[in-house]
Design an enzyme around this catalytic site. Structure first.
Site, mmCIF file in Angstrom:
data_model
loop_
_atom_site.group_PDB
_atom_site.id
_atom_site.type_symbol
_atom_site.label_atom_id
_atom_site.label_comp_id
_atom_site.label_asym_id
_atom_site.label_seq_id
_atom_site.Cartn_x
_atom_site.Cartn_y
_atom_site.Cartn_z
ATOM 1 N N SER A 120 -9.709 1.241 2.944
ATOM 2 C CA SER A 120 -8.849 1.989 2.055
ATOM 3 C C SER A 120 -7.802 1.149 1.332
ATOM 4 C CB SER A 120 -8.148 3.096 2.850
ATOM 5 O OG SER A 120 -7.318 2.534 3.861
ATOM 6 N N SER B 255 -9.873 -1.133 7.135
ATOM 7 C CA SER B 255 -9.268 -0.983 5.811
ATOM 8 C C SER B 255 -8.502 -2.171 5.248
ATOM 9 C CB SER B 255 -8.346 0.232 5.798
ATOM 10 O OG SER B 255 -9.121 1.386 5.615
ATOM 11 N N LYS C 16 0.855 -1.182 0.000
ATOM 12 C CA LYS C 16 0.000 0.000 0.000
ATOM 13 C C LYS C 16 0.896 1.239 0.000
ATOM 14 C CE LYS C 16 -3.934 1.722 2.765
ATOM 15 N NZ LYS C 16 -4.850 1.351 3.857
HETATM 16 N N1 GLN Z 1 -13.377 3.845 6.571
HETATM 17 C C1 GLN Z 1 -12.724 4.073 7.812
HETATM 18 C C2 GLN Z 1 -12.276 5.508 7.933
HETATM 19 O O1 GLN Z 1 -12.321 6.250 6.993
HETATM 20 C C3 GLN Z 1 -11.567 3.114 7.995
HETATM 21 C C4 GLN Z 1 -10.352 3.465 7.256
HETATM 22 C C5 GLN Z 1 -9.156 2.678 7.646
HETATM 23 O O2 GLN Z 1 -9.244 1.628 8.283
HETATM 24 N N2 GLN Z 1 -8.001 3.208 7.302
HETATM 25 O O3 GLN Z 1 -11.860 5.925 8.977
#
Ligand code: GLN
Length: 465
Positions: free
Chosen positions: A145, A169, A70
């Site tokens: 994400s 994510s 990532k």
């Molecule tokens: N969708 C969640 C957020 O925006 C989780 C994102 C993540 O785990 N990085 O906080």
């Protein structure tokens, strides 16, 4: 897959160069449509594969295994954009601990993959660079994400990937793309050199096609790191070797409030119950458990992460990182540089700054911090009565690109089953269970902090159902 590849390398049936070329060819063929990669590391990967083959040494646990990272995980000399324009052109001067460990274990980096900007999002649509598509249906999101990670693994453009999970994510994109993804316990894997979203939540973990592969990779990357003070010196087991297929007598909880949650689609509930019943047939003992604070989890999570994010984003002032301009004034410089952030990051800065401001700190931030402690305690109590929990990952199947992007609240609610696990700091693994209407289905298995072996075993039984 990793173990069979390694034995092929060791018996000279295949070479690291063959496998790397195979993957690069697939990236060239599929990625123009899927859009998982932000950077393809072709020349370097070829060079590393060649060096590996000429050394003939395949003793390391990931020797010659091609993979993706990532684009929040620093590799010396490569870009690390976090999916943001504010880091466009930034080249990392050092490597993260995670990458150093992977490199040491022989992994071959194929490239850096897409993410929602600063990992804020659940669909990959918040990336400033591109929208990654779900490899099973190009009209749908891959989740987020770590959408680039999940899409690259699902479409065989990498044997495994490393993602991050602050509120779901890793698990949600793994679920949307039909691959395995583990969110390790908070502190199990060093975050040194990984770009932060919310530091008291962020975790780093692997996504792969099989439970065993995620277990192999987690053993490589986990452990104490003097550069990350949140990593305790707890020994790292050989997770893959500890996988047991015998779940007789294991107590597995089903969370009442999850299965009764507003907005959970009937087929998602059905899939979780069906999987639980299959585990019962294999000798597990099912037990309904109640987590009464579940209804506060999403608001508690978003209050806290946005507060932490607003402070983490303060360093991106355009002076130390990212594109610089010749400003006319200080104000002009701020206006230009900070406007490089996308909407969701701006929302985080505004929400977080508000809840941390003198007049609102007690009412919002402090209160949420207290509720977080109560949620954590509730999970600790539950794990005194069950060995693990089985739960849905997302309340609905992968949604269409564009469907929720204009409704941030609807997007936040998609995280209802993943964020409590981050609030509690425990571990969770997302495992596929098949397909319904052409889209992947799956469940997550949750375990006590630092009991990853337990959830690997149950996930591996689910994978073989
Ligand atoms: N969708 C969640 C957020 O925006 C989780 C994102 C993540 O785990 N990085 O906080």
């Amino acid at each position: 897959m990793i173990s069979s590849l390694l034995s092929d390398f060791r018996s000279k049936k295949k070479s690291a160069q063959d496998i790397t070329e195979e993957h690069l060819a697939r990236i060239a063929e599929k990625d123009p449509e899927i859009g998982a990669f932000l950077y393809i590391n072709a020349e370097n990967a070829r060079k590393k594969a060649k060096e590996r083959d000429s050394s003939g040494d395949f003793s390391a646990p990931l020797a010659g295994i091609p993979m993706t990272l990532k684009d929040i995980i620093a590799v010396e000399g490569l870009q690390n954009t976090a999916g943001s324009k504010i880091l466009e052109g930034y080249i990392s001067p050092y490597s993260s601990t995670v990458w150093k460990k992977l490199e040491e274990a022989g992994a071959i980096l194929l490239g850096k993959v897409n993410t929602d900007e600063f990992t804020m999002g659940s669909s990959c649509e918040n990336s400033a660079y591109k929208i990654t598509k779900n490899p099973h249906d190009f009209s749908r999101v891959p989740g987020g994400s770590s959408g680039g990670s999940a899409a690259s693994v699902a479409s065989d453009m990498g044997i495994f990937s490393i993602g991050s999970d602050t509120g779901g994510s890793i698990r949600q994109p793994a679920n949307f793309c039909g691959v395995v993804g583990i969110k390790p316990s908070y502190g199990r894997v060093s975050r040194s050199g990984c770009i932060s979203y919310a530091s008291s939540f962020d975790t780093i973990g692997p996504l792969a096609k099989t439970v065993e592969d995620t277990a192999i990779v987690l053993s490589v990357i986990a452990g104490h790191d003097p550069l990350d003070a949140t990593t305790p010196d707890i020994p790292v087991p050989n997770y893959a070797q500890e996988i047991s297929h015998n779940i007789k007598g294991k107590k597995i909880g089903l969370i009442k409030e999850f299965l009764q949650a507003d907005g959970i689609r009937p087929e998602i509930k059905e899939e979780t119950l069906k999987t639980a019943q299959e585990l019962e047939k294999k000798g597990a003992i099912l037990q309904e458990v109640s987590l009464s604070l579940t209804k506060y989890a999403v608001s508690t999570y978003y209050l806290l992460v946005k507060a932490e994010a607003s402070t983490n984003m303060a360093r991106y002032d355009g002076i130390r990182y990212g594109p610089s301009v010749s400003p006319k004034s200080l104000h002009d410089m701020y206006e230009h540089n900070r406007s490089l952030f996308g909407d969701e990051v701006k929302r985080a800065i505004m929400m977080g700054t508000y809840t941390l401001s003198a007049g609102y700190y007690d009412a919002y931030y402090l209160k949420a911090a207290k509720v977080r402690t109560l949620i954590k305690q509730e999970y600790e109590q539950i794990f005194e009565t069950v060995d693990a929990i089985i739960a849905p990952v997302s309340p609905f199947p992968p949604f269409c690109i564009g469907e929720k992007i204009d409704d941030p609240l609807a997007m936040y609610l998609a995280d209802i089953f993943t964020v409590p696990i981050n609030l509690a700091g425990i571990c969770g693994i997302s495992v596929p269970t098949g397909f319904r209407n052409g889209l992947p289905t799956g469940v997550q298995v949750l375990g006590k902090a630092f009991h990853e072996s337990q959830i690997f075993s149950i996930a591996s039984v689910i994978e073989n159902l």
